[in-house]
Design a protein around this motif. Structure first.
Motif, mmCIF file in Angstrom:
data_model
loop_
_atom_site.group_PDB
_atom_site.id
_atom_site.type_symbol
_atom_site.label_atom_id
_atom_site.label_comp_id
_atom_site.label_asym_id
_atom_site.label_seq_id
_atom_site.Cartn_x
_atom_site.Cartn_y
_atom_site.Cartn_z
ATOM 1 N N LEU A 233 0.788 -1.082 0.048
ATOM 2 C CA LEU A 233 -0.165 0.037 -0.020
ATOM 3 C C LEU A 233 0.716 1.212 0.073
ATOM 4 N N GLY A 234 2.120 1.199 0.271
ATOM 5 C CA GLY A 234 3.112 2.190 0.084
ATOM 6 C C GLY A 234 2.897 3.259 1.572
ATOM 7 N N ARG A 235 3.080 4.355 1.276
ATOM 8 C CA ARG A 235 3.114 5.204 2.337
ATOM 9 C C ARG A 235 1.902 5.327 3.311
ATOM 10 N N ILE A 236 2.031 5.319 4.618
ATOM 11 C CA ILE A 236 0.920 5.652 5.561
ATOM 12 C C ILE A 236 1.602 6.352 6.579
ATOM 13 N N ASP A 237 1.058 7.531 6.922
ATOM 14 C CA ASP A 237 1.171 8.410 7.908
ATOM 15 C C ASP A 237 0.335 8.236 9.329
ATOM 16 N N VAL A 238 0.921 8.007 10.088
ATOM 17 C CA VAL A 238 0.428 7.606 11.420
ATOM 18 C C VAL A 238 0.777 8.468 12.633
ATOM 19 N N ASP A 239 0.114 8.852 13.641
ATOM 20 C CA ASP A 239 0.539 9.235 14.784
ATOM 21 C C ASP A 239 0.527 8.159 16.104
ATOM 22 N N ALA A 240 1.573 8.269 16.463
ATOM 23 C CA ALA A 240 1.807 6.877 17.604
ATOM 24 C C ALA A 240 1.593 7.846 19.075
ATOM 25 N N GLN A 241 0.723 7.025 19.863
ATOM 26 C CA GLN A 241 0.529 7.470 21.246
ATOM 27 C C GLN A 241 0.620 6.266 22.136
ATOM 28 N N VAL A 242 1.061 6.571 23.317
ATOM 29 C CA VAL A 242 1.554 5.443 24.162
ATOM 30 C C VAL A 242 0.830 5.443 25.521
ATOM 31 N N LEU A 243 0.702 4.237 26.074
ATOM 32 C CA LEU A 243 0.366 3.792 27.367
ATOM 33 C C LEU A 243 1.325 3.155 28.132
ATOM 34 N N PHE A 244 1.853 3.329 29.328
ATOM 35 C CA PHE A 244 2.807 3.041 29.758
ATOM 36 C C PHE A 244 2.244 2.355 31.198
ATOM 37 N N THR A 245 3.187 1.007 31.569
ATOM 38 C CA THR A 245 2.868 0.411 32.870
ATOM 39 C C THR A 245 3.496 1.342 33.947
ATOM 40 N N GLU A 246 3.179 1.276 35.138
ATOM 41 C CA GLU A 246 3.765 2.080 36.134
ATOM 42 C C GLU A 246 5.248 2.268 36.237
ATOM 43 N N ASN A 247 6.052 1.153 36.084
ATOM 44 C CA ASN A 247 7.444 1.341 35.895
ATOM 45 C C ASN A 247 7.880 1.462 34.633
ATOM 46 N N ARG A 248 7.262 1.558 33.555
ATOM 47 C CA ARG A 248 7.490 1.732 32.197
ATOM 48 C C ARG A 248 8.235 0.688 31.577
ATOM 49 N N ALA A 249 7.884 -0.446 32.247
ATOM 50 C CA ALA A 249 8.678 -1.633 31.805
ATOM 51 C C ALA A 249 8.187 -2.495 30.448
ATOM 52 N N GLN A 250 6.628 -1.876 30.258
ATOM 53 C CA GLN A 250 5.872 -2.270 29.118
ATOM 54 C C GLN A 250 5.140 -1.130 28.676
ATOM 55 N N THR A 251 5.018 -0.833 27.174
ATOM 56 C CA THR A 251 4.435 0.149 26.631
ATOM 57 C C THR A 251 3.436 -0.397 25.408
ATOM 58 N N LEU A 252 2.250 0.016 25.680
ATOM 59 C CA LEU A 252 1.110 -0.036 24.547
ATOM 60 C C LEU A 252 1.187 1.120 23.517
ATOM 61 N N VAL A 253 1.778 1.041 22.118
ATOM 62 C CA VAL A 253 1.963 1.890 21.127
ATOM 63 C C VAL A 253 0.713 1.794 20.392
ATOM 64 N N VAL A 254 -0.056 2.828 20.413
ATOM 65 C CA VAL A 254 -1.297 2.859 19.469
ATOM 66 C C VAL A 254 -1.086 3.966 18.140
ATOM 67 N N MET A 255 -1.280 3.374 16.936
ATOM 68 C CA MET A 255 -1.224 3.957 15.931
ATOM 69 C C MET A 255 -2.442 4.494 15.198
ATOM 70 N N THR A 256 -2.698 5.706 14.740
ATOM 71 C CA THR A 256 -3.732 6.253 14.241
ATOM 72 C C THR A 256 -3.475 7.056 12.995
ATOM 73 N N ALA A 257 -4.482 7.335 12.102
ATOM 74 C CA ALA A 257 -4.150 8.106 10.993
ATOM 75 C C ALA A 257 -5.373 9.038 11.008
ATOM 76 N N ARG A 258 -4.867 10.367 10.545
ATOM 77 C CA ARG A 258 -6.091 11.554 10.587
ATOM 78 C C ARG A 258 -7.026 11.265 9.793
ATOM 79 N N PRO A 259 -8.304 11.417 10.294
ATOM 80 C CA PRO A 259 -9.511 11.283 9.611
ATOM 81 C C PRO A 259 -9.669 11.887 8.277
ATOM 82 N N GLY A 260 -10.344 11.194 7.403
ATOM 83 C CA GLY A 260 -10.388 11.378 6.014
ATOM 84 C C GLY A 260 -9.272 11.491 5.329
ATOM 85 N N THR A 261 -8.125 10.985 5.569
ATOM 86 C CA THR A 261 -6.943 11.160 4.888
ATOM 87 C C THR A 261 -6.831 9.820 4.113
ATOM 88 N N GLU A 262 -5.751 9.742 2.903
ATOM 89 C CA GLU A 262 -5.622 8.593 2.538
ATOM 90 C C GLU A 262 -5.032 7.513 3.107
#
Length: 280
Positions: A233-262
């Motif tokens: 599919l080629g180029r995909i632009d995303v914004d990455a947001q994160v949620l950490f555990t308390e001691n930051r040993a694990q991280t959930l990385v969530v990727m979203t694209a701006r609504p209405g974009t390719e």
């Protein structure tokens, strides 16, 4: 040792606890607010006289073992435990513990994300512990790696195929980010042997790593905009947001694209592909 501050801290923490908080029976004639001194001493495995002298600012410096026992007896949080160690004059134990077990809280969030939202669970060493179907369709199965290559830090500087996910013009920024995050993980882990080995291997085999490592940057950089190159599919632009555990040993990385974009349309298509891959 800060005897006055220590005595006040111990007394206040003792007064906040009730017997049922620590598995003791609360009798009908209790007049003392919170736990009695003898109860704390019993829980900590020390004499009542010694504990009393701590609250009276008359005791010598407790050992690390006694300090640890006090923290356990008073049900201190990690932050409170570290404060207790500082008041007594000891270095607090390293609280950072890595685990292959995915944090239940992060896993619940991962399972509830929309089908068109790629998400992955990473350790601070950039080992991928879990991915949802669309993340696998977007990035490939990053849980398949073994050995040192489980770490994306290691793969970035040693495996050219790992760089195909990002445009070449973004590689210098990613290199600095990977090195900065690796240094943060090395520091937080108290010289974890695997982290030390990864750094040693990269210093020996990657001149690029040596250059960015010598910048002495240290940061857990996750939340950012990035461009991902999908093989179909080629180029995909995303914004990455994160949620950490308390001691930051694990991280959930969530990727979203701006609504209405390719890019959003491509993620929706990848969602279909991801579920098709799961269908027998």
């Amino acid at each position: 040792m800060e005897k006055k501050a220590l005595a006040e801290f111990l007394r206040r923490r003792r007064e906040t606890l009730r017997p049922h908080d620590v598995g003791l029976v609360e009798g009908p004639r209790r007049r003392t607010r919170g736990l009695r001194r003898e109860e704390v001493a019993q829980l900590a495995g020390m004499s009542t006289d010694y504990y009393a002298r701590l609250e009276q600012q008359r005791a010598p410096q407790p050992s690390v073992q006694i300090t640890t026992a006090l923290a356990r007896a008073l049900r201190l949080t990690p932050d409170e435990r570290d404060h207790l160690f500082a008041l007594i004059g000891h270095h607090a134990p390293v609280r950072f513990r890595r685990s292959e077990h995915v944090s239940p809280a992060l896993l619940r969030v991962l399972e509830r994300l929309n089908d068109d939202t790629p998400a992955i669970v990473l350790t601070d060493m950039a080992d991928t512990l879990a991915m949802n179907p669309i993340a696998t369709a977007l990035l490939g199965d990053q849980t398949r790696h073994t050995g040192l290559a489980r770490s994306a830090y290691y793969r970035w500087f040693t495996d050219p195929a790992d760089r195909l996910v990002y445009p070449e013009e973004d590689h210098p920024r990613h290199s600095r980010t990977q090195a900065a995050r690796l240094r943060a993980a090395l520091t937080a882990g108290g010289g974890d042997p695997r982290a030390v080995r990864i750094v040693a291997e990269l210093r020996e085999h990657s001149p690029e790593f040596v250059r960015v490592w010598e910048l002495q940057e240290v940061a857990q950089r996750y939340g950012e905009s990035k461009t991902i190159l999908h093989p179909s599919l080629g180029r995909i632009d995303v914004d990455a947001q994160v949620l950490f555990t308390e001691n930051r040993a694990q991280t959930l990385v969530v990727m979203t694209a701006r609504p209405g974009t390719e890019s959003q349309g491509k993620l929706e298509l990848l969602s279909v592909i991801g579920h098709q891959q799961l269908t027998p």
